[in-house]
Design a protein around this motif. Structure first.
Motif, short mmCIF file in Angstrom:
data_model
loop_
_atom_site.label_atom_id
_atom_site.label_comp_id
_atom_site.label_asym_id
_atom_site.label_seq_id
_atom_site.Cartn_x
_atom_site.Cartn_y
_atom_site.Cartn_z
N GLU A 22 -9.52 -17.98 -21.05
CA GLU A 22 -10.75 -18.71 -20.79
C GLU A 22 -11.62 -17.96 -19.78
O GLU A 22 -11.18 -17.01 -19.14
N PHE A 23 -12.86 -18.44 -19.66
CA PHE A 23 -13.77 -17.81 -18.71
C PHE A 23 -14.50 -18.88 -17.90
O PHE A 23 -14.55 -20.05 -18.27
N ALA A 24 -15.04 -18.45 -16.77
CA ALA A 24 -15.83 -19.33 -15.91
C ALA A 24 -16.98 -18.49 -15.35
O ALA A 24 -16.99 -17.26 -15.48
N LEU A 25 -17.94 -19.16 -14.74
CA LEU A 25 -19.02 -18.42 -14.10
C LEU A 25 -19.44 -19.13 -12.83
O LEU A 25 -19.18 -20.32 -12.63
N ILE A 26 -20.07 -18.37 -11.97
CA ILE A 26 -20.56 -18.90 -10.70
C ILE A 26 -22.08 -18.80 -10.71
O ILE A 26 -22.65 -17.72 -10.93
N HIS A 27 -22.73 -19.94 -10.51
CA HIS A 27 -24.19 -19.94 -10.42
C HIS A 27 -24.59 -19.70 -8.98
O HIS A 27 -24.12 -20.39 -8.07
N VAL A 60 -22.21 -22.20 -7.01
CA VAL A 60 -21.56 -23.33 -7.66
C VAL A 60 -20.66 -22.79 -8.77
O VAL A 60 -21.11 -22.03 -9.64
N LEU A 61 -19.37 -23.15 -8.74
CA LEU A 61 -18.41 -22.69 -9.74
C LEU A 61 -18.46 -23.61 -10.97
O LEU A 61 -18.38 -24.83 -10.84
#
Length: 375
Positions: free
Chosen positions: A244-249, A262-263
């Motif tokens: 999976e992946f995530a991003l940080i704004h 913001v994660l």
């Protein structure tokens, strides 16, 4: 007749007729069938590369030497110096008439001086009747200045910022470059700033290889982008690793300073792997690492194509919670690695060597977009 001939051949008997013998002669169609016995393949001779010259600028001679070593040729002779008024002078030490010339110069160190040096080298080779001049720029200078950013305050008009990446593209073209080879452009639209071919290579295959070989529990990892602009990059890596992946704004008040983060995504009890194209002062990735640990990540790695590491970057890395910060050698990393034992380096000279070989021989370069070359 064919079946009998094959049976005789397999058992080592001599052909009974001239017709049978003709079936197995050099160039005979039966010699290409899987039924026909074959000897060991003849050893391949190393392919020679005539009419090619590779020169190194002063920004990254180690990378240029690694490239020519992998290609089995010698580095071209060039002398670069400065006059007392700091003007750059370049002398090409051998004939380039009718040659396919490659100039290796990265956008690092004294960027403006190195950029000017590259432009002069390109022009010197061009007016010396080189057949083609290719600028090999592992880290493209001014790539972050690729558009006009609006001001943070909504009521203000668009800024009067320059699009310096377009200016650099124009300078390279006017100097006489016929082709550009670079890696992981900060913004892919920079390719459209040129009217000449641009091969934008990717560090992704080498990154995937490093993850599989150096993170034992990579199957329980999550790929994280430290900003929304890198979402496409991390989704591609996550898909190929089947994780999976995530991003940080993030929002910035000004350059090199992050206002808030913001994660987006769940990293709890997982190994977080931050992936980005470059890190300068490392404020973003160190702040991101803190966010990930607060969100429950077990370990945090950072993998960056271009490790610029200016100002307090190395100190920040040493004080951060990284297991390792992995970079490629598009920029010299020897000094950074001495200052921090967390910094590790992936050698991408093989990718550039193969790109040069394929370009010189008129072969496709797209193979390198998803594969690490082996030779």
């Amino acid at each position: 007749m064919v079946e009998e001939a094959v049976a005789r051949r397999v058992e080592g008997e001599a052909p009974s007729t001239q017709g049978e013998e003709a079936l197995f002669t050099h160039g005979g169609w039966l010699a290409h069938l899987s039924l026909a016995p074959r000897g060991p393949p003849a050893p391949r001779e190393p392919r020679k590369m005539p009419n090619i010259k590779i020169f190194s600028g002063s920004s990254h001679p180690d990378l240029a030497q690694r490239v020519v070593d992998r290609l089995g040729i010698d580095l071209g002779k060039v002398v670069t110096k400065k006059f007392s008024n700091l003007e750059t002078c370049v002398e090409i030490g051998e004939s380039v008439r009718g040659e396919d010339v490659y100039i290796v110069q990265s956008g690092c160190g004294e960027i403006n001086d190195n950029l000017m040096e590259m432009l002069i080298m390109i022009n010197a080779c061009k007016i010396a009747s080189a057949a083609r001049v290719t600028a090999v720029i592992p880290c493209f200078p001014y790539a972050r200045q690729d558009k006009k950013d609006k001001e943070q305050v909504a009521y203000r008009p668009l800024s009067r910022a320059p699009i310096s990446a377009k200016l650099v593209a124009n300078m390279l073209s006017v100097a006489g470059a016929d082709h550009i080879i670079t890696m992981d452009l900060h913004a892919s639209q920079i390719q459209g700033f040129f009217d000449i071919p641009v091969d934008n290579l990717y560090a992704e295959p080498a990154v995937l290889k490093w993850i599989r070989e150096n993170i034992p529990e990579w199957g329980n990892s999550i790929i994280v982008s430290p900003d929304a602009g890198g979402a496409k990059r991390v989704t591609s890596i996550a898909d190929r690793l089947n994780v999976e992946f995530a991003l940080i704004h993030k929002e910035r008040k000004k350059a090199n300073e992050v206002a808030s983060m913001v994660l987006v995504g769940d990293v709890k009890d997982r190994i977080a792997i931050l992936v980005d194209d470059m890190a300068d002062t490392c404020g973003t990735i160190c702040h991101a690492a803190e966010k990930l640990m607060e969100a429950g990540a077990t370990k945090v790695y950072a993998i960056l194509t271009h490790g610029i590491f200016s100002g307090p970057a190395v100190t920040r890395i040493n004080n951060a919670c990284f297991e390792a910060v992995v970079v490629t050698n598009t920029i010299p990393q020897e000094q950074h690695m001495k200052e921090s034992n967390k910094i590790q380096c992936i050698d991408i000279s093989l990718v550039f060597a193969e790109a040069i070989r394929r370009t010189h021989n008129g072969e496709s370069v797209s193979y390198l977009f998803s594969n690490v070359p082996y030779h």
